[in-house]
Write a protein that holds these residues in place. Structure first.
Motif, PDB file in Angstrom:
ATOM      1  N   UNK A 103      14.491 -48.797  -7.565  1.00  0.00           N
ATOM      2  CA  UNK A 103      15.220 -49.074  -6.320  1.00  0.00           C
ATOM      3  C   UNK A 103      16.089 -47.880  -5.923  1.00  0.00           C
ATOM      4  N   UNK A 104      16.745 -47.275  -6.922  1.00  0.00           N
ATOM      5  CA  UNK A 104      17.592 -46.118  -6.639  1.00  0.00           C
ATOM      6  C   UNK A 104      16.785 -44.977  -6.024  1.00  0.00           C
ATOM      7  N   UNK A 105      15.571 -44.756  -6.537  1.00  0.00           N
ATOM      8  CA  UNK A 105      14.767 -43.655  -6.021  1.00  0.00           C
ATOM      9  C   UNK A 105      14.197 -43.970  -4.638  1.00  0.00           C
ATOM     10  N   UNK A 106      13.944 -45.244  -4.341  1.00  0.00           N
ATOM     11  CA  UNK A 106      13.384 -45.616  -3.030  1.00  0.00           C
ATOM     12  C   UNK A 106      14.450 -45.841  -1.953  1.00  0.00           C
ATOM     13  N   UNK A 107      15.726 -45.922  -2.353  1.00  0.00           N
ATOM     14  CA  UNK A 107      16.778 -46.261  -1.385  1.00  0.00           C
ATOM     15  C   UNK A 107      16.872 -45.279  -0.222  1.00  0.00           C
ATOM     16  N   UNK A 108      16.778 -43.931  -0.441  1.00  0.00           N
ATOM     17  CA  UNK A 108      16.883 -43.021   0.727  1.00  0.00           C
ATOM     18  C   UNK A 108      15.795 -43.285   1.757  1.00  0.00           C
ATOM     19  N   UNK A 109      14.575 -43.483   1.309  1.00  0.00           N
ATOM     20  CA  UNK A 109      13.487 -43.729   2.246  1.00  0.00           C
ATOM     21  C   UNK A 109      13.691 -45.060   2.960  1.00  0.00           C
ATOM     22  N   UNK A 110      14.182 -46.073   2.239  1.00  0.00           N
ATOM     23  CA  UNK A 110      14.440 -47.377   2.865  1.00  0.00           C
ATOM     24  C   UNK A 110      15.549 -47.266   3.916  1.00  0.00           C
ATOM     25  N   UNK A 111      16.557 -46.467   3.625  1.00  0.00           N
ATOM     26  CA  UNK A 111      17.657 -46.314   4.579  1.00  0.00           C
ATOM     27  C   UNK A 111      17.172 -45.658   5.859  1.00  0.00           C
ATOM     28  N   UNK A 112      16.292 -44.640   5.704  1.00  0.00           N
ATOM     29  CA  UNK A 112      15.738 -43.978   6.883  1.00  0.00           C
ATOM     30  C   UNK A 112      14.945 -44.965   7.719  1.00  0.00           C
ATOM     31  N   UNK A 113      14.186 -45.841   7.073  1.00  0.00           N
ATOM     32  CA  UNK A 113      13.349 -46.809   7.774  1.00  0.00           C
ATOM     33  C   UNK A 113      14.128 -48.045   8.225  1.00  0.00           C
TER      34      UNK A 113
END
Length: 772
Positions: free
Chosen positions: A622-632
């Motif tokens: 989740x920590x590694x995917x959070x930046x991409x999720x925030x952008x989307x």
């Protein structure tokens, strides 16, 4: 060896019968035959004839008439009285070879003999003590011979054990031939010819026609009346009328005429007069026992010996049974011949001959077998074993040949056992699938690799338990190929293609014929060449070629097309757009290359398994995917059903697989949507389940099946063109599938159009871990 057997068999058949015929006349076997005769003669029971009456010179008669000898006119008075009763025959068992003290008494007796049929015995005279001379028969006085109905011998000759068992129809001493007086009484003189029991000599007694007789009972079985009672007329007339009368001394007279007899219970003695009564009785009834002699006796001894030798030659393995059956049969014939046929066939010599024949035959066979074993053991020990030769052992030499051969056989057996164990274990441990088959394709032996390939449902345990033994290799191959048997060619030539098992194993059959000894059934060595890795490598190479030729080539073609379009006047493409599009295609190429690198590492990389918590892996992803999720604009919502979910995994690879699922979920979710992550332990407490769910457009069933197929994951993912962050798209599902497979878990998905998608990963809990 066969010719030697025949020669030895012929020598035994030629020499053993004469030897047993000679031994049958020797004291030891004779006594054994007589003992058997005495036992069996008891079974020949008959009632004493009422036609025979004994007039006994007994103790009472001696007391009343005076001591012996009596005057001969007294015997004349007795004959005078008996003549009134018309007896059929009278045996006057007295020796009348010397004149009496009163010649008138001799004349009276001779005259009385004319009035009834009187038979007289002759005296057998042996040389006096201390003198040398021939034995002789002493005839009665001439006047008695003239008036008697018949004169014959009444000699009782005991056997070697002193027991009287038989008489002779004719006796000859010094050329004087005399018939048995009892036989003369029951019939007219009839010379019975036979074979001499003893060779005649100067002092020899020539005997012809021996016969035996079963006793009607113990002493005093036949009706006996005192001499004095008959003389005085005290005996009823019916006792005397028309009878066969025997006059002589009986047992209680003390005149020493008793002889030992057998066949009537414990050994006892019986007067000579009673023995003659028994003999005359059996002659009357035709129950006289004939003794086998001469050629008949030799044939009786030789036939069973020759019979068992022929049976031994025909069927050696049943030699003991044949010998026992023939011996028992001959004993039975002996019993039947004596009881019903009144013929005595001595059983000891033929039975002993059968026993000796079996012993000699067994000895010669055993000796030949030992020689043969010795030769074969030496030949066996001389066969080179190469690398399978066991270590030599120093065995001490024995003093006896048999023990030496036994030790040599033990060495050969140990050597063969060791070689067999090494060969079997070597075949079992071979990494290549190997089977030993019969000519018809039946499996005789297989190794562990073959069992894993053809019978995966039964894990191999050891050499002794072979689940493929007895099965047909052609049938198994037809089942795998789904084809029908073809009988046109041999199975070793019919199966030349490649076969794929239900477990995905690929192999090809290679066979070679094993040449055995002449006449032995043919055997085949079948090798199942495993091509699984080769075909997997070939498929991966094809994937790489497809990737290089199509997927990596496609962005480069797009860049060249953009450049060509930019160079054309009036294209309307500015520099900013050109730079943007070229950057996009370059990044696409980079992502595809990195995706294949991730897939390669996931499938063949070096995994480092450690113990960790499943929740920690999920939070790290989740920590590694959070930046991409925030952008989307996507919210990541984790749900940890159980805090304690220990697993043994490679954290880096599992985090990468979970991150790929998160990136795919974020990419396919609408802005402002939610991606859920759920962690739970399965109901059976054997595994942990990780689930990633999105609120995207969903996937239809056919499309989902294509995506979840491991053969299509790389191809389908590589064709995606949407804008993604680095390391987040392209071959993600292929990586997930490879990582889960290496962790011995499972990967599944559920989706429907316009309902989002859920991807599931199942991993074994630490206490059910299967890898080391």
């Amino acid at each position: 060896m066969k010719h030697r057997f025949l020669i030895e068999w012929a020598l035994i058949a030629l020499l053993l019968p004469p030897l047993m015929a000679w031994l049958g006349q020797q004291p030891g076997l004779v006594q054994a035959d007589l003992a058997i005769y005495d036992k069996l003669i008891k079974l020949d029971v008959h009632e004493p004839s009422p036609e025979i009456l004994l007039i006994g010179i007994d103790e009472r008669s001696l007391n009343e008439l005076g001591p012996w000898p009596w005057p001969r006119n007294l015997h004349a008075q007795l004959l005078e009285r008996l003549s009134h009763y018309a007896p059929r025959a009278v045996l006057l068992d007295l020796f009348l070879d010397k004149p009496g003290p009163a010649p008138e008494a001799d004349r009276e007796l001779a005259a009385a003999m004319l009035k009834l049929p009187v038979f007289l015995p002759v005296r057998y005279a042996e040389p006096a003590d201390g003198t040398i001379g021939p034995a002789s028969f002493s005839l009665p006085l001439a006047q008695f011979v003239r008036n008697a109905k018949g004169v014959g011998h009444a000699k009782l000759t005991p056997d070697a054990d002193g027991i009287a068992r038989r008489l002779f129809y004719q006796e000859s001493v010094a050329g004087n031939l005399q018939s048995y007086v009892g036989e003369l009484m029951v019939s007219t003189l009839s010379t019975q010819s036979g074979t001499l029991l003893q060779a005649p000599g100067a002092n020899a007694c020539r005997r012809r026609g021996p016969f035996g007789f079963a006793l009607a009972g113990a002493s005093k079985t036949y009706r006996t009346v005192p001499y004095v009672s008959v003389l005085r007329g005290e005996v009823p007339a019916e006792f005397l009328q028309g009878k066969i009368l025997l006059i002589g001394a009986v047992s209680d007279s003390g005149l020493g005429d008793d002889v030992p007899v057998a066949g009537v219970g414990p050994q006892m003695r019986m007067s000579g007069l009673e023995l003659h009564a028994n003999a005359i009785d059996v002659l009357q009834q035709g129950r006289a026992i004939t003794f086998a002699q001469g050629r008949l006796l030799f044939a009786w001894i030789a036939f069973p010996i020759l019979l068992v030798l022929l049976l031994f030659l025909h069927t050696p393995r049943n030699a003991l049974s044949f010998a026992c059956c023939v011996a028992a049969g001959w004993l039975l014939l002996c019993v039947i011949g004596l009881i019903w046929g009144h013929n005595w066939l001595p059983p000891t010599a033929p039975i002993l001959g059968v026993t000796l024949a079996y012993s000699l035959w067994s000895w010669r066979q055993l000796n030949a077998l030992l020689l043969f074993f010795g030769e074969r053991v030496n030949t066996l020990n001389a066969i080179p074993a190469g690398a399978f030769e066991p270590a030599s052992s120093n065995m001490p030499l024995a003093l006896y040949t048999v023990e030496n051969q036994t030790l040599a056989l033990d060495r050969a057996i140990d050597r063969l056992s060791h070689m067999h164990a090494l060969l079997s274990e070597g075949l079992w441990q071979m990494p290549v699938a190997v089977l030993i088959c019969q000519d018809d394709g039946g499996i005789s032996q297989s190794n562990s690799a073959a069992q894993l390939l053809l019978a995966p449902a039964q894990p191999p345990s050891d050499v002794a338990h072979d689940p493929l033994r007895g099965h047909s290799l052609p049938s198994l191959l037809h089942q795998i190929a789904g084809s029908h048997p073809q009988q046109t060619v041999h199975w070793s030539q019919a199966f030349s293609g490649e076969y794929t098992t239900a477990q995905g194993k690929v192999f090809r059959l290679r066979s070679a014929r094993l040449e055995g000894s002449t006449g032995a059934p043919r055997a085949w060595l079948a090798v199942l060449q495993d091509l699984t890795i080769e075909r997997l490598t070939q498929r991966k190479r094809e994937q790489w070629l497809s990737f290089v030729s199509h997927d990596l080539r496609s962005p480069q073609v797009s860049i060249l097309s953009l450049l060509n379009l930019y160079e054309q006047p009036g294209s309307g493409i500015g520099v900013a757009r050109l730079v943007h599009d070229i950057r996009r295609e370059a990044q696409r190429t980079l992502r595809l290359a990195e995706g294949f690198m991730d897939l390669t590492e996931a499938e063949s990389g070096d995994y480092r398994f450690t113990e960790t918590e499943a929740g920690a892996i999920m939070l790290d992803a989740i920590d590694q995917a959070w930046p991409y999720a925030k952008v989307r604009g996507i919210s990541l919502v984790p749900t940890l059903g159980e805090d304690d979910c220990p697993i043994r995994v490679d954290p880096v690879m599992l985090t990468r697989a979970l991150l790929n699922l998160l990136n795919n979920a974020i990419r396919h979710s609408p802005a402002g949507g939610t991606v859920s992550l759920c962690l739970n332990i399965a109901a059976d407490n054997t595994e942990v389940v990780l689930a990633v769910s999105d609120e995207g457009e969903g996937i239809c069933a056919s499309r989902l099946a294509q995506l979840m197929s491991s053969a299509n994951l790389a191809r389908e993912a590589a064709r995606e063109d949407a804008e993604l962050p680095a390391r987040s798209r392209g071959l993600g599902l292929s990586v997930v599938h490879a990582v889960v497979k290496r962790h011995q878990g499972w990967f599944d998905a559920h989706s429907a159009p316009d309902a989002g998608a859920t991807f599931l990963i199942g991993l074994p809990l630490l206490n059910n871990d299967k890898f080391k």
